[in-house]
Write an enzyme that holds these catalytic residues in place. Structure first.
Site, short mmCIF file in Angstrom:
data_model
loop_
_atom_site.label_atom_id
_atom_site.label_comp_id
_atom_site.label_asym_id
_atom_site.label_seq_id
_atom_site.Cartn_x
_atom_site.Cartn_y
_atom_site.Cartn_z
N TYR A 71 0.83 -1.22 0.00
CA TYR A 71 0.00 0.00 0.00
C TYR A 71 0.86 1.26 0.00
O TYR A 71 0.58 2.22 -0.70
CB TYR A 71 -0.91 -0.01 1.23
N PHE A 123 -6.80 20.21 -24.26
CA PHE A 123 -7.56 19.00 -24.60
C PHE A 123 -8.90 19.07 -23.86
O PHE A 123 -9.02 19.78 -22.87
CB PHE A 123 -6.77 17.75 -24.20
N LYS A 257 -0.45 7.38 -23.39
CA LYS A 257 0.06 7.68 -24.73
C LYS A 257 1.55 7.32 -24.76
O LYS A 257 1.90 6.18 -24.99
CB LYS A 257 -0.17 9.15 -25.08
N HIS A 449 -21.43 13.54 -28.01
CA HIS A 449 -20.90 12.57 -28.97
C HIS A 449 -20.81 11.16 -28.41
O HIS A 449 -20.87 10.19 -29.15
CB HIS A 449 -19.54 13.02 -29.51
#
Ligand code: F0G
Length: 457
Positions: A71, A123, A257, A449
């Site tokens: 942890y 973004f 990414k 969307h």
């Protein structure tokens, strides 16, 4: 076009199945012609996003096995710490479960109602996290970024004159921090030059404003600097990255990414007091500061992936794969945002389908047709995503561009897959005038969307 071979071979495979055209038609109908609502199993080549969809290496899978699930103070955290300090050079960092969690914590710590946060282009999750704290995001990218045909090598650059004027108008007190996104995803995956980064840092610092980098695709940006910016040809991507981050006071990063992991993020800062606030927010929302919402194995895979994302053979192949697909489309007369960005090809759908008006969603029509034709999923970035109704005038405002983004997952698809995508789009081009628009049958007020439903016209 010369295409260098993939710098890896395949050890584990995941089967994909090309379902029949009638099955695709049925899947589309069932999904209300919204590609987000398809089952991933019904897709042959999935170019919806390059986020978390890359293939991990054998070293990363080995890292998963070595993950320490303690942890607090896990060995995997210390492996990650070494990589983060080595690559980015900030004094303090926390892991987060993904990029938007880092944005949320940073905004929670710094943004007060009605304050402004400038960037080249935020973004959408960064934009939303600033707004969620009552703040106002501002996009100050250079004008060239709005012209898809303009070949400017650094179309992600911030407009320095606009930034200075912006700071003069709102003042330092109203700007808790400034940002820049590398590469600029919302503007076509376009890089920012080192010269521009230096100028941006100077302007922010002269005004006493902390400077943060959204580093989701920083390695691709650094490789573009090496390829395109005079004076950087013989520097390594690592050196370029160190130089870039030395200009900033902190960064947010989606590790899904350029760290080539399926989940993970980072928040780095130099300011000790801010770091104390960040840790408190993190404990409240994500987890203890040495795991930040991730499993130990995720931290370990990220530590390994951060270095792999900087490998120059990999980066050369990566950027070439994107540009190969774009070149094939351009040769067939399909316009894409120029020059080709790092992670995705953006097809200019309003030029492919000039007969479909923006209120009938040309990029959505092209995205649906690409699935129908080749079982390929791209992402509409146009009026479905961005058109907005002015509540005072009841007039709809439409975005300037109607784009179909084909985002390329890292190390996942081969050149043959890229050819398959290009061939499908070329077939669509030859009968483009027969395509029709779409009508919304359901749309929520926010982020429509994701869940909207459509009917073909
Ligand atoms: N910043 C940039 C530039 C991004 O492209 C993304 C995600 C984020 C932040 C948020 O990171 O998803 O880990 O929370 N972009 C993905 C995309 C979703 O498809 O472009 P996240």
């Amino acid at each position: 076009m010369h295409y260098s071979p993939e710098p890896f071979r395949i050890k584990i495979i995941e089967s994909i199945r090309l379902i029949s055209r009638p099955e695709r038609e049925a899947a589309l109908k069932e999904a209300g012609y919204n590609l987000f609502s398809l089952k991933a199993e019904d897709i042959f080549i999935d170019l919806l996003t390059d986020s978390g969809t890359g293939a991990m290496s054998q070293e990363q899978w080995a890292s998963l096995m070595r993950g320490d699930e303690s942890y607090a103070g896990a060995r995997s955290y210390y492996r990650l710490k070494i990589a983060v300090e080595d690559i980015f050079g900030f004094k303090y960092f926390v892991p987060t479960h993904q990029g938007r969690a880092a944005e949320n914590i940073l905004s929670a710590c710094l943004v007060k109602p009605n304050q402004w946060v400038p960037s080249n282009m935020h973004f959408d999750t960064t934009d939303a996290n600033i707004r969620a704290r009552g703040g106002r995001p501002a996009n100050l990218v250079i004008d060239e970024a709005h012209d898809p045909a303009n070949p400017h090598p650094f179309k992600g650059n911030m407009d320095i004159a606009k930034l200075k004027a912006f700071i003069a108008t709102y003042g330092r007190e109203q700007i808790p921090f400034g940002m820049i996104t590398v590469t600029n995803n919302a503007g076509g995956g376009q890089p920012v030059s080192m010269e521009n980064l230096r100028a941006v840092a100077d302007v922010y610092h002269a005004a006493g404003i902390p400077f943060f980098i959204d580093a989701a695709r920083y390695a691709e940006n650094c490789f573009f600097i090496k390829q395109r910016e005079p004076g950087f040809e013989s520097k390594s991507v690592n050196e370029i990255a160190r130089e870039m981050f030395a200009l900033a006071d902190g960064m947010c990063m989606s590790a899904k990414k350029d760290a080539i992991v399926n989940i993970g993020g980072l928040l780095c800062v130099n300011d000790e007091n801010l770091f104390a606030d960040i840790k408190n927010e993190l404990i409240l929302r994500e987890g203890f500061p040495t795991y930040g919402g991730l499993a130990g194995r995720d931290l370990d895979a990220m530590a390994t992936g951060l270095y792999e994302g900087l490998n120059e053979d990999y980066l050369a192949y990566r950027l070439q794969q994107t540009s190969y697909l774009a070149t094939r489309l351009n040769e067939a007369g399909l316009p894409t945002i120029q020059p080709t960005g790092g992670h995705a090809v953006y097809v200019v759908a309003n030029e492919v389908l000039p007969h479909i008006p923006n209120y009938e969603f040309p990029a959505q029509s092209l995205a649906v047709e690409l699935y129908r034709e080749g079982s390929i999923r791209g992402c509409e970035i146009g009026s479905v995503m961005f058109a907005c109704l002015d509540p005072e005038t009841s007039i709809w405002h439409y975005p300037k561009l109607e784009l179909l983004r084909l985002a390329i997952p890292r190390r996942t698809y081969t050149q043959t897959h890229m050819d398959f995508v290009a061939d499908a789009l070329c077939r669509i081009k030859s009968r483009a005038c027969s395509l029709r628009g779409y009508r919304l049958t359901y749309a929520p007020g926010l982020l429509r969307h994701f869940t909207a439903r459509f009917e073909p016209l």
